[in-house]
Design a protein around this motif. Structure first.
Motif, PDB file in Angstrom:
ATOM      1  N   TRP A  84     -32.842  -0.058   5.259  1.00 45.80           N
ATOM      2  CA  TRP A  84     -34.255  -0.100   4.892  1.00 45.80           C
ATOM      3  C   TRP A  84     -34.467  -0.097   3.375  1.00 45.80           C
ATOM      4  O   TRP A  84     -35.599  -0.150   2.912  1.00 45.80           O
ATOM      5  N   SER A  85     -33.390  -0.061   2.597  1.00 46.93           N
ATOM      6  CA  SER A  85     -33.511  -0.083   1.137  1.00 46.93           C
ATOM      7  C   SER A  85     -33.754  -1.497   0.647  1.00 46.93           C
ATOM      8  O   SER A  85     -33.280  -2.469   1.231  1.00 46.93           O
ATOM      9  N   LYS A  86     -34.485  -1.607  -0.455  1.00 49.95           N
ATOM     10  CA  LYS A  86     -34.687  -2.911  -1.070  1.00 49.95           C
ATOM     11  C   LYS A  86     -33.413  -3.304  -1.815  1.00 49.95           C
ATOM     12  O   LYS A  86     -32.676  -2.446  -2.280  1.00 49.95           O
ATOM     13  N   ALA A  93     -38.438  -3.762  -6.727  1.00 43.48           N
ATOM     14  CA  ALA A  93     -37.631  -2.631  -6.264  1.00 43.48           C
ATOM     15  C   ALA A  93     -37.951  -1.348  -7.020  1.00 43.48           C
ATOM     16  O   ALA A  93     -38.015  -0.286  -6.436  1.00 43.48           O
ATOM     17  N   ALA A  94     -38.168  -1.426  -8.331  1.00 44.38           N
ATOM     18  CA  ALA A  94     -38.385  -0.217  -9.122  1.00 44.38           C
ATOM     19  C   ALA A  94     -39.826  -0.121  -9.621  1.00 44.38           C
ATOM     20  O   ALA A  94     -40.115   0.584 -10.567  1.00 44.38           O
ATOM     21  N   ARG A  95     -40.732  -0.812  -9.009  1.00 48.81           N
ATOM     22  CA  ARG A  95     -42.112  -0.838  -9.468  1.00 48.81           C
ATOM     23  C   ARG A  95     -42.844   0.406  -8.995  1.00 48.81           C
ATOM     24  O   ARG A  95     -42.739   0.808  -7.849  1.00 48.81           O
TER      25      ARG A  95
END
Length: 109
Positions: A84-86, A93-95
């Motif tokens: 489930w991780s981007k 992803a880090a937004r």
């Protein structure tokens, strides 16, 4: 615990066959890391090998076995990746939310 003899290709381990422990699914690990100590007492060098299929069956295309290929520039980082991780390089992803982001309720103010 089950193990399987798996060949290594490329790098310093080229042509060697090691007995690798299999996981609960019956497959060897996706990456195999071998620490090599420095003869001068410095930090150890880590050799990274990636699991790839050794061959496929003709009729059904099933994997016949596994082998490890040398991966000199390891880009995986060695951390766990959850389904489930981007992806690490995804644009969002880090937004994080900023005050400039207007939600649907803020549009009418």
């Amino acid at each position: 615990m089950k193990s399987e003899d798996i060949p290594f290709e490329g790098g310093p381990m080229d042509g060697r066959v090691l007995s690798v422990a299999l996981g609960p699914t019956g497959h060897p690990p996706k990456t195999y890391r071998i620490p090599v100590p420095d003869p001068d007492g410095g930090p150890a060098t880590v050799l990274v090998y990636r699991r790839v299929p050794r061959g496929h069956s003709r009729r059904l295309g099933l994997i016949q076995g596994w082998k490890y290929l040398h991966d000199p520039d390891d880009s995986s980082g060695g951390g766990l990746r959850w389904p489930w991780s981007k992806p690490a390089g995804a644009p969002g992803a880090a937004r994080t939310a900023t005050p400039d982001d207007a939600g649907p309720d803020d549009a009418n103010e």
